[in-house]
Design an enzyme around this catalytic site. Structure first.
Site, PDB file in Angstrom:
ATOM      1  N   ASP A  46      16.169  61.561  56.343  1.00  0.00           N
ATOM      2  CA  ASP A  46      16.405  60.482  55.387  1.00  0.00           C
ATOM      3  C   ASP A  46      15.817  59.146  55.858  1.00  0.00           C
ATOM      4  O   ASP A  46      15.953  58.139  55.178  1.00  0.00           O
ATOM      5  CB  ASP A  46      17.895  60.339  55.074  1.00  0.00           C
ATOM      6  N   GLU A  47      15.157  59.140  57.010  1.00  0.00           N
ATOM      7  CA  GLU A  47      14.472  57.944  57.527  1.00  0.00           C
ATOM      8  C   GLU A  47      12.982  58.045  57.217  1.00  0.00           C
ATOM      9  O   GLU A  47      12.447  59.139  57.061  1.00  0.00           O
ATOM     10  CB  GLU A  47      14.663  57.838  59.045  1.00  0.00           C
TER      11      GLU A  47
END
Length: 106
Positions: free
Chosen positions: A86-87
């Site tokens: 999710d980064e």
């Protein structure tokens, strides 16, 4: 999933170069043997490969960006997912003149 990993010196954070199966730091002479490094992901066993100084110069895309080390304004670049999914990806740059490598986390 297959991927290559870049490793950095734990002492000075310089990218390690692979020479004859050994990762070597060009600044502080740190060495790490890679002959036995294997990673297992699900049912697939993979061996990691580290980019050498000359790898990718002829096939990676180039970008106009100033090198902090020599001031040259052209570098090759590539992206890797170095953090959680999710980064954003980490973008790496390597100066085509002096081979200085740096990363951008944005």
């Amino acid at each position: 999933m297959f991927w290559s990993e870049m490793k950095f010196c734990p002492g000075c954070n310089t990218r390690l170069r692979k020479i004859d199966g050994v990762l070597v730091c060009s600044k502080c002479d740190y060495k790490e043997d890679t002959s036995g490094i294997m990673y297992k992901d699900a049912d697939v066993t993979i061996e990691l490969d580290v980019l050498s100084e000359e790898d990718g110069k002829d096939i990676l895309p180039t970008i106009t960006i100033d090198c902090d080390k020599c001031g040259h304004n052209e570098a090759v670049w590539w992206m890797l997912q170095t953090r959680s999914a999710d980064e954003p990806t980490t973008q790496f740059y390597r100066c085509v003149k002096c081979s200085h490598t740096w990363r951008d986390y944005s």
